[in-house]
Design an enzyme around this catalytic site. Structure first.
Site, short mmCIF file in Angstrom:
data_model
loop_
_atom_site.label_atom_id
_atom_site.label_comp_id
_atom_site.label_asym_id
_atom_site.label_seq_id
_atom_site.Cartn_x
_atom_site.Cartn_y
_atom_site.Cartn_z
CG ASN A 151 -34.53 -10.28 20.33
OD1 ASN A 151 -35.59 -9.71 20.10
ND2 ASN A 151 -34.39 -11.14 21.32
CB SER A 159 -27.46 -13.56 24.10
OG SER A 159 -28.33 -14.61 23.76
CG HIS A 164 -30.91 -16.65 16.83
ND1 HIS A 164 -29.74 -15.93 16.97
CD2 HIS A 164 -31.58 -16.48 17.99
CE1 HIS A 164 -29.71 -15.36 18.16
NE2 HIS A 164 -30.83 -15.67 18.81
CG PHE A 306 -42.64 11.51 29.20
CD1 PHE A 306 -43.50 12.25 30.01
CD2 PHE A 306 -43.04 11.21 27.91
CE1 PHE A 306 -44.73 12.69 29.55
CE2 PHE A 306 -44.27 11.65 27.43
CZ PHE A 306 -45.12 12.38 28.25
CD GLU A 307 -39.99 7.71 26.42
OE1 GLU A 307 -39.61 8.21 27.51
OE2 GLU A 307 -39.48 8.01 25.33
#
Ligand code: ZN
Ligand code: ZN
Length: 343
Positions: A151, A159, A164, A306-307
């Site tokens: 991420n 976060s 990492h 919609f998704e």
């Protein structure tokens, strides 16, 4: 005109609606150029050299002296290796205990670095650490699936700023992976070929969605990309598992991953993004129909009702235009900055 496109391998549908919204170049400039700025060391960061939580350390590269990559147990793990594996299927109750591994791979000793600012060899070092750890964990008979992912940035779920990645080893095969595996097997049964190898063949022949090709990998925007600048990086030789990548392949992967992320960094102004390594379940490592790959998803458009209701993403951009845009990004300015810093 909008159209529904289906991914040859996963059979997922996406609604391409490029006239609804922004052209690719208008996605640029949404994220701050945060990497490389600020201090390279933070007193209260648990991943910075000198602050290492040694009780959580699993491995470091190199083994002794200053490290380049460290693997540590997650301080707040979602799965624990000390939990006994048990299953319960009784009426409404269908559960598996949270036995597994949840670890963090610290990719650099520098707090303010990121993949785009690392060298290809440093990026490869992280992938090598993934594979070494994967082989150790897959010996645990409780483990059925090992997922590596990253991420990058707050919109992507990070976060902590220190660069990492993460690894989760699960006592079951996730539904997402089951569906892809089933689709790939059905495709193989139907036509006798790996759907992903076929996709590589068609994408290379078409060429419009190619971003980069190296000796062993191809990076492209899939025909049915579910979001803007969605990127797949596949080994061009059929291999079911990422764990089977050899030394030369990992070096090459470091090069192409680095080159793609740098193009995103320059061309899209360092967007928040996730990457996920989609690899075969540990009991399926030699499958003729599974083909591992890395998917990179910049977080520059948000899923909505919609998704949620249909399971179909609306992609407001054309994959052909996204690929062309990334092909034409000039990273030479960044290369000159890096060279100046090296001097
Ligand atoms: Zn740090
Ligand atoms: Zn294949």
């Amino acid at each position: 005109m909008s159209e529904l496109r289906q991914n040859l391998a996963t059979k997922e549908w996406v609604l391409i609606a490029s006239e609804r919204a922004k052209r690719p170049h208008e996605f640029a400039g949404l994220g701050p150029l945060a990497c490389g700025e600020g201090p390279a060391w933070e007193a209260n960061c648990p991943f910075c050299p000198g602050n290492e939580e040694i009780d959580l350390e699993v491995a470091r590269v190199p083994d002794a002296g200053p490290w380049q990559v460290r693997i540590v147990g997650n301080r707040y793990p979602a799965l624990s290796e000390t939990v006994t594996l048990d299953r319960e299927y009784n009426g409404l109750v269908r559960r598996i205990s949270g036995a597994g591994y949840h670890e963090v791979i610290v990719e650099s000793p520098l707090h303010n670095s990121c993949m785009a600012l690392q060298t290809p060899a440093e990026v490869a070092c992280t992938f090598r650490a993934f594979i070494d750890r994967a082989w150790a964990i897959q010996r645990d008979p409780r483990i059925e699936y090992i997922l590596f992912f990253k991420n990058h940035g707050r919109q992507a779920g990070a976060s902590l700023r220190h660069p990492h990645a993460q690894m989760m080893a699960l006592p079951m095969v996730p539904n997402e992976v089951r569906v892809r595996t089933d689709q790939a097997r059905m495709h193989f049964d139907e036509v006798g070929k790996c759907a992903y190898c076929e996709m590589l063949h068609h994408e290379r022949a078409d060429g419009r969605r190619l971003i980069l090709e190296s000796e062993r990998f191809m990076a492209f925007a899939p025909y049915a990309s579910v979001s803007p600048f969605h990127i797949w990086i596949l080994p061009t030789n059929h291999t079911a598992s990422f764990f089977h990548a050899g030394a030369a392949e990992i070096d090459d992967l470091g090069e192409i991953m680095h080159a793609v992320v740098r193009r995103m960094y320059v061309g899209l102004n360092n967007p928040d993004f996730n990457y996920v390594i989609r690899s075969a379940p540990v009991r399926d490592l030699g499958s003729p129909y599974l083909h591992w790959y890395i998917t990179i998803v910049p977080r520059i458009s948000l899923a909505a009702g919609f998704e949620l209701g249909s399971g179909i993403y609306i992609n407001p951009s054309l994959p052909e235009e996204c690929a062309q845009y990334l092909r034409e990004v000039d990273t030479s300015l960044l290369n000159r900055v890096a060279a100046d810093e090296a001097i």
